[in-house]
Design a protein around this motif. Sequence first.
Motif, mmCIF file in Angstrom:
data_model
loop_
_atom_site.group_PDB
_atom_site.id
_atom_site.type_symbol
_atom_site.label_atom_id
_atom_site.label_comp_id
_atom_site.label_asym_id
_atom_site.label_seq_id
_atom_site.Cartn_x
_atom_site.Cartn_y
_atom_site.Cartn_z
ATOM 1 N N PRO A 53 0.795 -1.229 0.000
ATOM 2 C CA PRO A 53 0.000 0.000 0.000
ATOM 3 C C PRO A 53 0.825 1.275 0.000
ATOM 4 N N ALA A 54 1.938 1.280 0.716
ATOM 5 C CA ALA A 54 2.754 2.503 0.778
ATOM 6 C C ALA A 54 3.399 2.795 -0.566
ATOM 7 N N GLN A 55 3.948 1.767 -1.214
ATOM 8 C CA GLN A 55 4.602 1.975 -2.502
ATOM 9 C C GLN A 55 3.606 2.379 -3.584
ATOM 10 N N LEU A 56 2.361 1.978 -3.433
ATOM 11 C CA LEU A 56 1.342 2.334 -4.418
ATOM 12 C C LEU A 56 0.765 3.719 -4.171
ATOM 13 N N LEU A 57 0.459 4.029 -2.911
ATOM 14 C CA LEU A 57 -0.349 5.204 -2.600
ATOM 15 C C LEU A 57 0.421 6.391 -2.038
ATOM 16 N N ILE A 58 1.601 6.176 -1.496
ATOM 17 C CA ILE A 58 2.284 7.259 -0.779
ATOM 18 C C ILE A 58 3.616 7.632 -1.428
ATOM 19 N N ASN A 121 -13.979 3.453 -2.621
ATOM 20 C CA ASN A 121 -14.471 2.886 -3.873
ATOM 21 C C ASN A 121 -13.565 1.816 -4.454
ATOM 22 N N LEU A 122 -12.297 1.840 -4.113
ATOM 23 C CA LEU A 122 -11.388 0.826 -4.624
ATOM 24 C C LEU A 122 -11.150 -0.293 -3.615
ATOM 25 N N PHE A 123 -10.999 0.078 -2.343
ATOM 26 C CA PHE A 123 -10.636 -0.922 -1.344
ATOM 27 C C PHE A 123 -11.738 -1.239 -0.342
ATOM 28 N N GLY A 124 -12.886 -0.574 -0.440
ATOM 29 C CA GLY A 124 -14.012 -0.895 0.428
ATOM 30 C C GLY A 124 -13.858 -0.448 1.865
ATOM 31 N N ILE A 125 -12.974 0.505 2.120
ATOM 32 C CA ILE A 125 -12.765 1.017 3.481
ATOM 33 C C ILE A 125 -13.674 2.220 3.683
ATOM 34 N N THR A 126 -14.575 2.146 4.625
ATOM 35 C CA THR A 126 -15.584 3.193 4.808
ATOM 36 C C THR A 126 -15.468 3.907 6.145
ATOM 37 N N THR A 127 -14.419 3.635 6.907
ATOM 38 C CA THR A 127 -14.194 4.357 8.154
ATOM 39 C C THR A 127 -12.998 5.282 7.980
ATOM 40 N N GLN A 144 -5.810 -7.226 -0.801
ATOM 41 C CA GLN A 144 -6.419 -7.054 -2.115
ATOM 42 C C GLN A 144 -5.370 -6.860 -3.202
ATOM 43 N N LEU A 145 -4.308 -6.123 -2.883
ATOM 44 C CA LEU A 145 -3.256 -5.901 -3.877
ATOM 45 C C LEU A 145 -2.576 -7.201 -4.293
ATOM 46 N N ALA A 146 -2.645 -8.225 -3.467
ATOM 47 C CA ALA A 146 -2.012 -9.505 -3.783
ATOM 48 C C ALA A 146 -2.832 -10.340 -4.756
ATOM 49 N N THR A 147 -4.045 -9.900 -5.085
ATOM 50 C CA THR A 147 -4.920 -10.675 -5.963
ATOM 51 C C THR A 147 -4.796 -10.224 -7.412
ATOM 52 N N ASP A 148 -5.242 -11.091 -8.325
ATOM 53 C CA ASP A 148 -5.197 -10.753 -9.750
ATOM 54 C C ASP A 148 -6.112 -9.577 -10.078
ATOM 55 N N ALA A 149 -7.161 -9.386 -9.310
ATOM 56 C CA ALA A 149 -8.114 -8.307 -9.589
ATOM 57 C C ALA A 149 -7.511 -6.932 -9.382
ATOM 58 N N PHE A 150 -6.343 -6.864 -8.734
ATOM 59 C CA PHE A 150 -5.712 -5.574 -8.471
ATOM 60 C C PHE A 150 -4.390 -5.416 -9.221
ATOM 61 N N PRO A 152 -2.331 -4.147 -12.572
ATOM 62 C CA PRO A 152 -2.558 -2.900 -13.316
ATOM 63 C C PRO A 152 -3.584 -3.011 -14.436
ATOM 64 N N ARG A 153 -3.534 -4.075 -15.223
ATOM 65 C CA ARG A 153 -4.473 -4.169 -16.340
ATOM 66 C C ARG A 153 -5.900 -4.364 -15.849
ATOM 67 N N ALA A 154 -6.063 -5.131 -14.788
ATOM 68 C CA ALA A 154 -7.404 -5.327 -14.233
ATOM 69 C C ALA A 154 -7.958 -4.017 -13.695
ATOM 70 N N LEU A 155 -7.110 -3.224 -13.031
ATOM 71 C CA LEU A 155 -7.564 -1.929 -12.522
ATOM 72 C C LEU A 155 -7.869 -0.975 -13.671
ATOM 73 N N PHE A 156 -7.048 -0.996 -14.700
ATOM 74 C CA PHE A 156 -7.305 -0.178 -15.889
ATOM 75 C C PHE A 156 -8.719 -0.441 -16.408
ATOM 76 N N GLU A 157 -9.084 -1.700 -16.496
ATOM 77 C CA GLU A 157 -10.411 -2.063 -16.991
ATOM 78 C C GLU A 157 -11.498 -1.737 -15.970
ATOM 79 N N ARG A 158 -11.217 -1.967 -14.700
ATOM 80 C CA ARG A 158 -12.192 -1.638 -13.649
ATOM 81 C C ARG A 158 -12.455 -0.138 -13.603
ATOM 82 N N PHE A 159 -11.433 0.661 -13.808
ATOM 83 C CA PHE A 159 -11.600 2.113 -13.801
ATOM 84 C C PHE A 159 -12.343 2.617 -15.036
ATOM 85 N N ASN A 160 -12.562 1.712 -15.994
ATOM 86 C CA ASN A 160 -13.258 2.083 -17.232
ATOM 87 C C ASN A 160 -12.461 3.129 -18.004
#
Length: 468
Positions: A53-58, A121-127, A144-150, A152-160
């Motif tokens: 998460p840190a390398q991706l978001l921060i 909206n991406l990670f389902g964290i609502t607090t 979640q980042l460890a799964t295939d759904a996250f 880059p190409r899957a996120l590209f498609e998920r982001f529409n």
Amino acid sequence: MSLVAPDLLFPADPASRAIATDLYAAVKDLPIVSPHGHTDPRWYAENENFPDPAQLLIVPDHYIFRMLFSQGIRLEDLGVPTLDGAPVETDGRRIWRRFAENYYLFRGTPTRLWMDYTLENLFGITTPLTAENADACYDAIAAQLATDAFRPRALFERFNIEVISTTDGALDQLPWHAKIRDSGWKGRVVPAYRPDSVIDPDFEGFLDGLDTLGDISGCDTGRWQGYLDAHRNRRAYFQSFGATATDHGVFSAQTANLGTGEAEILFGKVRTGKAGENERALFRAQMLTEMARMSVDDGLVMQIHPGSWRNHSPAIFRKFGRDKGFDIPTRTDYVRGLKPLLDAVGTDPRASIILFTLDETSYARELAPLAGVYPALKLGPAWWFHDSPEGMRRFREMTTETAGFYNTVGFNDDTRAFPSIPARHDVARRVDCAFLGRLVTEHRVREDEAHELALDLAYGLAKRAYRL
């Protein structure tokens, strides 16, 4: 609890809010056209899981670490790499904890909007993110980042995302774009030609860069015409990978229109490292005009991003390099600065030049009147420090009356922070719908016109302006 309110950024006035809500419903799910940004094409080429998460978001996001640094937190402690390889924090969880402990610093900022949107909206964290729940949030994101759904190409498609442009140096051989093209993946990732390193004599390694430019283009960059031919060669190479635009990060909007003989003499001084400060500035000015002429010939849209005093802190630049939060806006003169370029191509409808600014005082006084009359010019959206709800509102309020909507180019996210792309486009769509809602209630546009405008501002204008 939800971090993102349904009527976020909509007007308080009930009538305007109702119209804005209706407009937003029609555009919120449109595909994303991202015609200018700084995501890494390697992500899409290799399609590997993001590390943590840190390398991706921060770590890659200067919006985040510049705020933390302003409060006394060292860049090393946020994992920002040093140029000399000196040790920095590598434990993603520790970096994330520091961020969470100081998340309150971002109250009221666009970074807070983007991050809350991403968390929910991406990670389902609502607090709300706090020091107390930092580890739990980290673990939820990491899992979640460890799964295939996250990937880059899957996120590209998920982001529409319909199409995204990276920004690539003139000397880049585009290996990752080649790998994407040859992979068979249908995602559209195109490069943009950014020649700053071989146009700006003050760029580190400039003279060596000219040698390399000659080697990879097969042109004699020891001569003025050979140097220009080298740029034409590289622009065509980028176009072979789908590029539709160039990008120019310049200190000022100063342009020049020298005769061939004068330009040859100036280039000779620059090429041998003998040009003085004023001559180096004149060369940069001349090259903006040369790039504009090339755009007329090859059809690449020209983006000009002036007005940033880059690397304002020499100490940070020496230690960490470029793009570390120390690029500071300056005043910019467009009317005088652009006149030589506009004399050359400004009335040619084949030219397409998109102007950006960090100097908001120029919107109504200079930029809107220029774009409102010169066929070659359009206005880029609120940029960088003004990529915020207030900045977007000011942009519309100060440019629409003179340039209208159709001399602007919609929205681009201009980001390295891949997960924030949907958030940034959502904010822009909400702000534009709110602005249009107000115009409808004031009887300045009809509601059917507002619906057409909302579609164009969210999607159509960017596609057309960037020839995508």
